[in-house]
Design a protein around this motif. Structure first.
Motif, PDB file in Angstrom:
ATOM      1  N   GLU A 179     -23.241  -1.479  -3.407  1.00 64.21           N
ATOM      2  CA  GLU A 179     -23.704  -2.756  -2.850  1.00 64.21           C
ATOM      3  C   GLU A 179     -22.862  -3.123  -1.624  1.00 64.21           C
ATOM      4  OE1 GLU A 179     -24.162  -6.067  -5.650  1.00 64.21           O
ATOM      5  OE2 GLU A 179     -23.918  -7.420  -3.955  1.00 64.21           O
ATOM      6  N   ARG A 233     -17.172  21.189 -19.478  1.00 62.73           N
ATOM      7  CA  ARG A 233     -16.115  21.370 -18.470  1.00 62.73           C
ATOM      8  C   ARG A 233     -14.822  21.744 -19.185  1.00 62.73           C
ATOM      9  NH1 ARG A 233     -18.274  16.418 -16.625  1.00 62.73           N
ATOM     10  NH2 ARG A 233     -16.530  15.374 -17.572  1.00 62.73           N
ATOM     11  N   ILE A 286     -13.357   6.060  -9.255  1.00 63.59           N
ATOM     12  CA  ILE A 286     -14.361   6.180 -10.328  1.00 63.59           C
ATOM     13  C   ILE A 286     -13.714   6.765 -11.571  1.00 63.59           C
ATOM     14  CG2 ILE A 286     -16.440   7.385 -11.065  1.00 63.59           C
ATOM     15  CD1 ILE A 286     -17.508   7.256  -8.386  1.00 63.59           C
ATOM     16  N   THR A 287     -12.935   7.830 -11.392  1.00 65.00           N
ATOM     17  CA  THR A 287     -12.330   8.469 -12.564  1.00 65.00           C
ATOM     18  C   THR A 287     -11.314   7.542 -13.215  1.00 65.00           C
ATOM     19  OG1 THR A 287     -10.804   9.548 -11.069  1.00 65.00           O
ATOM     20  CG2 THR A 287     -12.657  10.845 -11.825  1.00 65.00           C
ATOM     21  N   HIS A 319      -9.076   2.603   1.016  1.00 64.14           N
ATOM     22  CA  HIS A 319      -8.542   1.973  -0.194  1.00 64.14           C
ATOM     23  C   HIS A 319      -9.149   0.579  -0.319  1.00 64.14           C
ATOM     24  CE1 HIS A 319      -5.662   5.161  -0.629  1.00 64.14           C
ATOM     25  NE2 HIS A 319      -5.306   4.996   0.630  1.00 64.14           N
ATOM     26  N   LEU A 320      -9.492   0.209  -1.547  1.00 66.03           N
ATOM     27  CA  LEU A 320     -10.052  -1.129  -1.748  1.00 66.03           C
ATOM     28  C   LEU A 320      -8.938  -2.159  -1.680  1.00 66.03           C
ATOM     29  CD1 LEU A 320     -12.422  -0.349  -4.706  1.00 66.03           C
ATOM     30  CD2 LEU A 320     -13.102  -0.830  -2.378  1.00 66.03           C
ATOM     31  N   ASP A 321      -9.304  -3.336  -1.173  1.00 66.60           N
ATOM     32  CA  ASP A 321      -8.320  -4.407  -1.094  1.00 66.60           C
ATOM     33  C   ASP A 321      -8.001  -4.938  -2.489  1.00 66.60           C
ATOM     34  OD1 ASP A 321      -6.693  -5.959   0.539  1.00 66.60           O
ATOM     35  OD2 ASP A 321      -8.029  -7.665   0.338  1.00 66.60           O
ATOM     36  N   ARG A 322      -9.044  -5.091  -3.300  1.00 65.91           N
ATOM     37  CA  ARG A 322      -8.826  -5.652  -4.636  1.00 65.91           C
ATOM     38  C   ARG A 322      -9.908  -5.140  -5.559  1.00 65.91           C
ATOM     39  NH1 ARG A 322      -6.784  -7.205  -8.896  1.00 65.91           N
ATOM     40  NH2 ARG A 322      -6.647  -9.332  -9.615  1.00 65.91           N
ATOM     41  N   SER A 363     -18.178  11.475 -16.956  1.00 64.04           N
ATOM     42  CA  SER A 363     -17.854  11.704 -15.554  1.00 64.04           C
ATOM     43  C   SER A 363     -19.051  12.190 -14.750  1.00 64.04           C
ATOM     44  CB  SER A 363     -16.702  12.717 -15.461  1.00 64.04           C
ATOM     45  OG  SER A 363     -16.019  12.561 -14.266  1.00 64.04           O
ATOM     46  N   ASP A 376      -4.693   0.757  -4.938  1.00 69.75           N
ATOM     47  CA  ASP A 376      -3.892   0.851  -3.718  1.00 69.75           C
ATOM     48  C   ASP A 376      -3.585   2.289  -3.330  1.00 69.75           C
ATOM     49  OD1 ASP A 376      -3.885  -1.808  -3.687  1.00 69.75           O
ATOM     50  OD2 ASP A 376      -1.766  -2.093  -4.146  1.00 69.75           O
ATOM     51  N   ILE A 377      -3.507   3.198  -4.315  1.00 65.64           N
ATOM     52  CA  ILE A 377      -3.106   4.573  -3.976  1.00 65.64           C
ATOM     53  C   ILE A 377      -4.242   5.572  -4.065  1.00 65.64           C
ATOM     54  CG2 ILE A 377      -0.665   5.166  -4.031  1.00 65.64           C
ATOM     55  CD1 ILE A 377      -0.710   4.852  -6.998  1.00 65.64           C
ATOM     56  N   ARG A 378      -5.265   5.287  -4.858  1.00 65.45           N
ATOM     57  CA  ARG A 378      -6.392   6.214  -4.947  1.00 65.45           C
ATOM     58  C   ARG A 378      -7.502   5.712  -4.038  1.00 65.45           C
ATOM     59  NH1 ARG A 378      -2.947   8.830  -7.058  1.00 65.45           N
ATOM     60  NH2 ARG A 378      -2.814   9.451  -9.225  1.00 65.45           N
ATOM     61  N   ARG A 413     -11.612   5.632 -17.162  1.00 74.42           N
ATOM     62  CA  ARG A 413     -10.564   5.667 -18.173  1.00 74.42           C
ATOM     63  C   ARG A 413     -10.071   4.284 -18.576  1.00 74.42           C
ATOM     64  NH1 ARG A 413     -11.375  10.130 -15.997  1.00 74.42           N
ATOM     65  NH2 ARG A 413     -10.846  12.061 -17.033  1.00 74.42           N
ATOM     66  N   ARG A 460     -23.979  13.225 -10.742  1.00 75.22           N
ATOM     67  CA  ARG A 460     -23.652  14.628 -10.484  1.00 75.22           C
ATOM     68  C   ARG A 460     -24.484  15.576 -11.328  1.00 75.22           C
ATOM     69  NH1 ARG A 460     -17.715  14.932 -12.100  1.00 75.22           N
ATOM     70  NH2 ARG A 460     -17.873  17.143 -11.679  1.00 75.22           N
ATOM     71  N   HIS A 478     -13.413   6.864  -3.784  1.00 81.62           N
ATOM     72  CA  HIS A 478     -14.115   7.858  -4.596  1.00 81.62           C
ATOM     73  C   HIS A 478     -13.319   8.157  -5.858  1.00 81.62           C
ATOM     74  CE1 HIS A 478     -17.316   8.890  -1.859  1.00 81.62           C
ATOM     75  NE2 HIS A 478     -16.455   9.001  -0.858  1.00 81.62           N
ATOM     76  N   GLN A 479     -12.014   8.347  -5.695  1.00 87.96           N
ATOM     77  CA  GLN A 479     -11.173   8.719  -6.839  1.00 87.96           C
ATOM     78  C   GLN A 479     -11.079   7.608  -7.861  1.00 87.96           C
ATOM     79  OE1 GLN A 479      -7.658   9.646  -4.640  1.00 87.96           O
ATOM     80  NE2 GLN A 479      -8.158  11.802  -4.457  1.00 87.96           N
ATOM     81  N   TRP A 526     -14.233  17.840 -10.017  1.00 88.40           N
ATOM     82  CA  TRP A 526     -14.509  17.504  -8.614  1.00 88.40           C
ATOM     83  C   TRP A 526     -14.098  18.639  -7.685  1.00 88.40           C
ATOM     84  CZ3 TRP A 526     -13.672  11.774  -6.907  1.00 88.40           C
ATOM     85  CH2 TRP A 526     -14.487  10.956  -7.682  1.00 88.40           C
ATOM     86  N   LYS A 567       0.864  -1.178   0.000  1.00 83.79           N
ATOM     87  CA  LYS A 567       0.000   0.000   0.000  1.00 83.79           C
ATOM     88  C   LYS A 567       0.899   1.226   0.000  1.00 83.79           C
ATOM     89  CE  LYS A 567      -3.979  -2.174   0.543  1.00 83.79           C
ATOM     90  NZ  LYS A 567      -4.822  -2.322  -0.610  1.00 83.79           N
ATOM     91  N   ILE A 568       0.796   2.017  -1.069  1.00 82.15           N
ATOM     92  CA  ILE A 568       1.630   3.212  -1.178  1.00 82.15           C
ATOM     93  C   ILE A 568       0.874   4.358  -0.513  1.00 82.15           C
ATOM     94  CG2 ILE A 568       2.852   4.706  -2.782  1.00 82.15           C
ATOM     95  CD1 ILE A 568       2.192   2.236  -4.808  1.00 82.15           C
TER      96      ILE A 568
END
Lengths: 122, 168, 359
Positions: C81, B32, C57-58, C314-317, C149, C49-51, C62, C157, C54-55, B78, A117-118
């Motif tokens: 869910e 945007r 989603i973006t 952070h999600l595990d997987r 988005s 692991d780093i986002r 992509r 949104r 919420h982040q 955002w 985990k970073i």
């Protein structure tokens, strides 16, 4: 998680998958996750007329995992992907890319497997 | 032969395309586009920097700077949605292409939270800012705590190893 | 007969994205095809692991450059869910509208590229001209042409006003007329039929065994569409999966063509049933421990998300199985036995999206 979940072991996984094939199930995909130190969980997702069945195999990462690509040819790609992502061996893979399906041959570090985990920047 | 009616229609119609650089379509009002920062109303709370998915915003509260890497921005909007003082907004036109990379740093006046002469309108802002500051501080402490722990563990491990070697 | 090895791709005029096939050819007939992937692997699953959740989603938007809306929707559905959030009916219906607009523009893009693959460039231009209307709808209502988005965890949104809905419906009426004018060409034209009929055949049983997904599966007569699961707002909409029995390139293109018209119908239904209500639900806390498996129908077929939470932000997987990944084994089955000149048409008939495949 919706659907029936069955636990399988190293010895029974190929037999169970064969059983699912005879039942007319479609192999959707394989999902993996970290299941403790040195172990990974593999979920085999099946579908028959929108009904889902999952087989769960908890495998040691240092032993070769029995491949089901002999039963379902479509498992070949995803098993190669798991090789890339976790650096595990599969026993009896019909088309083995030898850990170069997504990664380049010179890559030595394997993503996901270390699962570090970073810390975020902010 | 089945395509002939379409071909004939197209021959008799004007082109479907525009002569782009000379003739530009009106931008849509919800588009945007380029990000705009009004630094005078910014309270340097840093919510935009924490929400940003591409982590392209850096806020320095002490110096009073707000910095954004416009080439890492993904134009998701955002930060605009989450800004408590509505300092951030977006234009309806996209950013013009450039030949050289430019840095985008906004210099504002750093906030002085202990000043009690603030006008009545800014009271709410000050309150939310204080709360945000506390949160940010707590986060920083939590993060700062982690590496220290890890280091101490690593040290302990090394010592243990050294001990084993000594035994051998 | 001597065997010749011909490399196909990664750079090929017909391919929008890089995939390599090593073709073993005897005379003009392809005997074997071996794929090579990995030219656009980005490791997006690892970014979980780093986002924070919420982040992500973006990031998920992509994964694919064409069907970004549906990737965002399925990821939000998974996290909702996991956290036990019930989304409002209005948000669900708005998601359906943008999802169907994305399906339309993706299929129109593909129909154009497919026409280009057998050298019918005028038809290619014609389909892309219609597609531009859909892109304008996306840009005007959601703020961007492709990466709209609009999804957030707990809802959407952006909102659609009654005027906007009227404008969308009138634009779709024009688009429908323009698409129907091309129906005869893509289905019955002599030159189109001679390049697609009976090429790259896959039967009903083979499609199921090889795990095909989406229009590739339905082009072989299997009536399976993940929208029948009734996720999101689809349970209140009325539709039948589009199928064609032959399993050749013509069937697959016809399925996609008819699905464009079906999507227009679904947007109309969703717009007429759009309920009043809140756009988004407030989300607090982090995803708890647990696992979620979700499937949705994307323009290219069934997309599978497997999400595992561990109580932190952070999600595990995060595991993403995109439809093209499932459609590559069927492609390897379709290519052997065909002529070398038909390979581009067959490769394109599965609608390959390689950036999706490698993530």
């Amino acid at each position: 998680m919706k659907g029936i979940i069955k636990d399988v072991t190293f010895d029974t996984v190929v037999g169970e998958v064969m059983h699912m094939k005879n039942d007319g199930q479609r192999l959707v995909t394989l999902s993996t996750y970290q299941a403790g130190e040195g172990k990974m969980g593999i979920l085999y997702h099946f579908d028959k007329e929108l009904e889902t069945t999952h087989l769960r195999l908890v495998a040691d990462m240092d032993k070769p995992i029995p491949s089901v690509s002999g039963v379902y040819f479509s498992a070949m790609l995803v098993e190669n992907e798991i090789r890339d992502q976790w650096d595990v061996e599969f026993d009896g893979l019909v088309l083995d890319f030898n850990r170069t399906l997504l990664l380049d041959p010179e890559v030595t570090q394997v993503p996901l497997a270390s699962n570090v985990k970073i810390a975020p920047k902010n | 032969m089945l395509f002939t009616p379409t071909v004939v229609k197209n021959l008799l119609k004007k082109p479907a395309t525009r002569k782009y650089p000379f003739e530009v379509r009106e931008p849509f009002t919800k588009y945007r586009g380029e990000l705009v920062m009004d630094i005078d109303t910014c309270i340097f709370c840093g919510i935009c920097a924490r929400k940003c998915p591409s982590q392209c915003i850096v806020v320095d509260k002490e110096k009073g700077t707000w910095q954004c890497d416009p080439y890492a921005c993904i134009y998701c909007g955002w930060c605009v949605d989450s800004c408590p003082t509505h300092s951030l907004s977006m234009k309806h036109e996209h950013r013009k292409p450039v030949t050289e990379k430019a840095e985008w740093i906004e210099q504002g006046t750093p906030p002085k939270p202990k000043k009690k002469k603030a006008p009545a309108e800014n009271k709410d802002d000050a309150g939310s800012k204080a709360a945000a500051d506390k949160k940010a501080d707590a986060d920083e402490k939590a993060e700062a705590g982690k590496p220290a722990e890890a280091e101490s563990k690593a040290d302990a491990g090394k010592k243990a190893d050294a001990g084993k070697k000594d035994e051998k | 007969m001597a065997t010749t090895v011909i490399p196909f791709g990664p750079q090929h005029p017909v391919l929008p994205e890089p995939i390599h096939l090593t073709l073993k050819v005897e005379d003009e007939i392809v005997k074997e095809a071996v794929p090579a992937l990995g030219y656009v692997h980005r490791g997006l699953e690892k970014l979980a692991d780093i986002r924070d959740y919420h982040q992500m989603i973006t990031v998920c938007e992509r994964v694919c450059g064409i069907c970004s809306m549906i990737h965002g929707t399925v990821y939000s559905q998974c996290v909702e869910e996991l956290m036990g959030i019930e989304v409002t009916d209005r948000a669900k219906m708005l998601r359906v509208i943008w999802s169907e607009l994305h399906r339309m523009h993706s299929h129109l893009l593909w129909l154009g590229l497919f026409a280009d693959a057998f050298g019918f460039e005028a038809l290619f231009m014609q389909f892309w001209k219609v597609r531009e209307r859909i892109m304008d709808i996306n840009e005007a209502t959601a703020g961007s042409r492709v990466i709209v988005s609009v999804n957030i965890i707990g809802g959407v949104r952006a909102d659609l006003s009654p005027e906007q809905i009227r404008w969308i419906l009138s634009e779709l009426d024009t688009a429908e007329q323009e698409i129907k004018a091309l129906q005869d060409t893509i289905m019955n034209d002599y030159s189109v039929k001679s390049r697609t009929k009976g090429i790259g055949v896959m039967t009903y049983d083979q499609a199921l065994e090889l795990g095909a997904a989406g229009p590739t599966l339905r082009g072989s007569g299997v009536a399976q569409d993940m929208r029948m699961l009734g996720y999101g707002g689809y349970e209140s909409l009325d539709f039948e999966p589009v199928t064609e029995p032959d399993g050749d390139c013509w069937s697959r293109s016809t399925v996609r063509f008819r699905e464009v018209l079906q999507s227009i119908d679904l947007v109309r239904q969703a717009a007429s049933k759009l309920p009043e209500g809140e756009l988004a639900v407030k989300v607090k806390g982090n995803p708890p421990e647990g696992e979620v498996y979700q499937r949705v129908e994307q323009p290219r077929g069934e997309c599978v998300y497997y999400v595992r939470g561990n109580g932190t932000k952070h999600l595990d997987r995060l595991r993403i199985r995109t439809p093209t990944f499932a459609n590559i084994p069927p492609l390897l089955h379709m290519v052997p036995g065909c002529e070398l000149a038909d390979v581009p048409v067959i490769v394109l008939s599965i609608d390959p999206c390689i950036s999706c495949t490698e993530r």
